[in-house]
Enzyme design. Structure first.
Site, PDB file in Angstrom:
ATOM      1  N   ASP A 184       9.372   2.855  -0.908  1.00 10.89           N
ATOM      2  CA  ASP A 184       8.371   3.548  -0.084  1.00 10.89           C
ATOM      3  C   ASP A 184       8.711   3.233   1.378  1.00 10.89           C
ATOM      4  O   ASP A 184       8.345   2.176   1.890  1.00 10.89           O
ATOM      5  CB  ASP A 184       6.969   3.076  -0.463  1.00 10.89           C
ATOM      6  CG  ASP A 184       5.919   3.787   0.384  1.00 10.89           C
ATOM      7  OD1 ASP A 184       4.720   3.648   0.078  1.00 10.89           O
ATOM      8  OD2 ASP A 184       6.292   4.467   1.370  1.00 10.89           O
ATOM      9  N   LYS A 213       5.093   9.593   8.443  1.00  2.00           N
ATOM     10  CA  LYS A 213       5.022   9.108   9.814  1.00  2.00           C
ATOM     11  C   LYS A 213       6.127   9.671  10.720  1.00  2.00           C
ATOM     12  O   LYS A 213       6.052  10.823  11.139  1.00  2.00           O
ATOM     13  CB  LYS A 213       4.975   7.573   9.800  1.00  2.00           C
ATOM     14  CG  LYS A 213       3.741   7.036   9.025  1.00  2.00           C
ATOM     15  CD  LYS A 213       3.688   5.548   9.006  1.00  2.00           C
ATOM     16  CE  LYS A 213       2.667   5.047   8.011  1.00  2.00           C
ATOM     17  NZ  LYS A 213       1.282   5.104   8.503  1.00  2.00           N
ATOM     18  N   TYR A 231       0.860  -1.183   0.000  1.00  2.00           N
ATOM     19  CA  TYR A 231       0.000   0.000   0.000  1.00  2.00           C
ATOM     20  C   TYR A 231       0.893   1.228   0.000  1.00  2.00           C
ATOM     21  O   TYR A 231       1.870   1.299   0.759  1.00  2.00           O
ATOM     22  CB  TYR A 231      -0.886   0.002   1.247  1.00  2.00           C
ATOM     23  CG  TYR A 231      -1.750   1.243   1.426  1.00  2.00           C
ATOM     24  CD1 TYR A 231      -1.501   2.125   2.476  1.00  2.00           C
ATOM     25  CD2 TYR A 231      -2.811   1.521   0.572  1.00  2.00           C
ATOM     26  CE1 TYR A 231      -2.291   3.251   2.659  1.00  2.00           C
ATOM     27  CE2 TYR A 231      -3.601   2.649   0.751  1.00  2.00           C
ATOM     28  CZ  TYR A 231      -3.335   3.514   1.797  1.00  2.00           C
ATOM     29  OH  TYR A 231      -4.114   4.630   1.969  1.00  2.00           O
TER      30      TYR A 231
HETATM   31  P1  KE4 Z   1      -0.449   8.553   4.570  1.00  4.25           P
HETATM   32  O1  KE4 Z   1      -1.031   9.273   3.374  1.00  4.25           O
HETATM   33  O2  KE4 Z   1      -1.499   7.740   5.309  1.00  4.25           O
HETATM   34  O3  KE4 Z   1       0.339   9.493   5.496  1.00  4.25           O
HETATM   35  O4  KE4 Z   1       0.633   7.517   4.054  1.00  4.25           O
HETATM   36  C1  KE4 Z   1       0.254   6.576   3.075  1.00  4.25           C
HETATM   37  C2  KE4 Z   1       1.211   5.393   3.133  1.00  4.25           C
HETATM   38  C3  KE4 Z   1       2.197   5.301   2.179  1.00  4.25           C
HETATM   39  N1  KE4 Z   1       3.084   4.272   2.191  1.00  4.25           N
HETATM   40  C4  KE4 Z   1       3.030   3.316   3.151  1.00  4.25           C
HETATM   41  C5  KE4 Z   1       4.033   2.199   3.133  1.00  4.25           C
HETATM   42  C6  KE4 Z   1       2.046   3.377   4.162  1.00  4.25           C
HETATM   43  O5  KE4 Z   1       1.989   2.411   5.112  1.00  4.25           O
HETATM   44  C7  KE4 Z   1       1.118   4.434   4.165  1.00  4.25           C
HETATM   45  C8  KE4 Z   1       0.006   4.554   5.196  1.00  4.25           C
HETATM   46  N2  KE4 Z   1      -0.045   3.520   6.162  1.00  4.25           N
HETATM   47  C9  KE4 Z   1      -1.326   3.279   6.774  1.00  4.25           C
HETATM   48  C10 KE4 Z   1      -1.176   2.096   7.716  1.00  4.25           C
HETATM   49  N3  KE4 Z   1      -1.102   0.885   7.053  1.00  4.25           N
HETATM   50  C11 KE4 Z   1      -1.832   4.495   7.484  1.00  4.25           C
HETATM   51  C12 KE4 Z   1      -3.007   4.229   8.395  1.00  4.25           C
HETATM   52  C13 KE4 Z   1      -4.289   4.699   7.778  1.00  4.25           C
HETATM   53  O6  KE4 Z   1      -4.479   4.518   6.548  1.00  4.25           O
HETATM   54  O7  KE4 Z   1      -5.133   5.218   8.561  1.00  4.25           O
END
Ligand code: KE4
Length: 422
Positions: free
Chosen positions: A238, A266, A143
């Site tokens: 990523d 994060k 993801y």
């Molecule tokens: P954000 O747009 O949520 O800050 O980041 C997206 C993203 C991009 N790349 C990786 C590897 C990620 O894990 C994420 C977002 N992770 C999720 C948890 N699996 C965020 C939690 C959520 O979606 O509420």
């Protein structure tokens, strides 16, 4: 009598889709009412009904130091008093860019944005602009945020929900996205063989954490580095989760494989809204206003987020032994599950990331992750929650550990896990 969380959830659902501002928070995968959180400090999170829990979500990764670290809070409060946002360059953006590029080996230049999604979306555009090619290879179960072109078999919440692809994404937006299987070199070779001059980049979570934690096979990342070089495509790591999580240099330093572009999120924002992307200077010089690849953001690099990010990275840099402490705690929990489980489980752990899969097979990719019994996971989650342990509310997420988790926290967590299985 309804709990306050139940009351708030009912009210939230009237005004917010699913009652939450991010799908996984709705606890849909575990069939429970989500806990509405009132506060958090260190390793503990307290819900609106006064239940204090040991927190292993850590806001999905940013909380590597624990909640409300006093030095981070102090820097944020001081920054707030100087004004929240100016829409103009600040010294802190230079300081943070220098810290990022000093710590992440392959990042000669970086650009700050406001989320991981934005970082990935921008890095992909940079790769396409630099190579003049359109196609992107991603891996099933990985993801990379919710930008249109990447919501194809996304992991994380999309993996948990019934619809593997997102509604609302025109077919044209995803026809340049190719899907390979994690740890399956041949699936990548086939895509390059079919279009040797058309692939701009391969994007990968160097340690997958959105189908649960799945580790790369020994030669998988070096293979991706070789094949992208061979076909003049870019390699994008990523590292939104692994950046500053697996070590100060992220997964690329841990595995000694260096991509052309890296995305961060994060931890880099210390809990405030922030993402970053960057890499080789010749690629990043393509980004506006230097070059023709446009990317912008009102709150990119804002003073509050940079204050939190700088102090967080400084604290990590001052005490690199934190990573050994984190690993030790994660291993204790992983071993406890393996030893206590009187049924088939696969526990994948690296550094302070781990996932418990209820399956008898090794979990090495999307398909094997899907073999896990999500109902068993939901039962496990519910027991831990009812006994004060707040872990990932979905099978296809990761458990995060912070430096604030004490040995007493870990012992209590292991006790509850043993009780669950016995
Ligand atoms: P954000 O747009 O949520 O800050 O980041 C997206 C993203 C991009 N790349 C990786 C590897 C990620 O894990 C994420 C977002 N992770 C999720 C948890 N699996 C965020 C939690 C959520 O979606 O509420």
């Amino acid at each position: 009598m309804d709990t306050r969380s139940q009351e708030l959830f009912e009210a939230a659902k009237k005004k917010i889709p699913g009652g939450v501002n991010s799908p996984v928070r709705a606890f849909g995968a575990v069939g429970r009412t989500p806990r509405f959180i009132a506060s958090a400090k260190g390793s503990r999170i307290t819900d609106v009904d006064g239940n204090e829990m040991i927190d292993y979500v850590c806001s999905w990764g940013p909380g590597i130091l624990g909640h409300a670290h006093p030095r981070v809070i102090e820097e944020v409060q001081k920054a707030c008093a100087r004004g929240l946002t100016y829409g103009a360059p600040t010294e802190n953006e230079v300081v943070l860019a220098e810290l990022i590029c000093e710590r992440i080996p392959s990042m000669e230049m970086s650009r700050l944005v406001s989320s991981g999604t934005e970082a990935v979306m921008s890095a992909i555009r940079a790769a396409r602009g630099y190579t003049g090619r359109d196609k992107i290879i991603k891996f099933r179960g990985c993801y990379h945020g919710h930008s249109d072109g990447l919501l194809v078999k996304a992991g994380s919440a999309a993996l948990t929900t019934a619809v593997p692809d997102s509604a609302g994404v025109p077919a044209g937006y995803t026809q340049s996205t190719l899907l390979a299987s994690y740890n399956d070199k041949e699936s990548v070779e086939r895509l390059f063989a079919a279009d040797p001059d058309g692939i701009a980049a391969v994007i990968v979570e160097p340690v997958a954490a959105n189908m649960g934690v799945v580790l790369p096979d020994a030669d998988f990342l070096p293979f991706l580095r070789r094949i992208t070089e061979r076909f003049h495509a870019l390699l994008i790591f990523d590292e939104v989760i692994t950046g500053f999580r697996l070590g100060l240099g992220g997964a690329q330093e841990y595995y000694q494989v260096f991509p052309d572009l890296t995305t961060l999120g994060k931890i880099v924002g210390g809990g405030m809204p922030m993402g970053a992307y960057g890499g080789r200077r010749e690629i990043m010089r393509q980004i506006s206003p230097d070059g023709p690849v446009y990317q912008a953001g009102t709150l990119s690099g804002n003073p509050i987020a940079t204050a939190a990010g700088i102090e967080t990275l400084r604290l990590l840099k001052e005490d690199p032994a934190i990573y050994q402490r984190l690993e030790k705690k994660a291993v204790q929990i992983a071993q406890t599950v393996r030893e206590a489980a009187n049924e088939p489980v696969c526990v994948n752990q690296i550094g302070s990331l781990l996932s418990v899969f209820f399956t008898s097979c090794p979990v090495k990719d999307y398909e094997s992750a899907l073999s896990s019994d999500t109902a068993r996971y939901a039962d496990y989650f519910g027991y831990l929650l009812d006994h004060g342990i707040y872990t990932a509310p979905a099978q296809f997420e990761a458990m995060f550990i912070s430096d604030a988790h004490t040995q007493e926290d870990i012992a209590e967590t292991c006790r509850v896990i043993r009780d669950y299985f016995h």
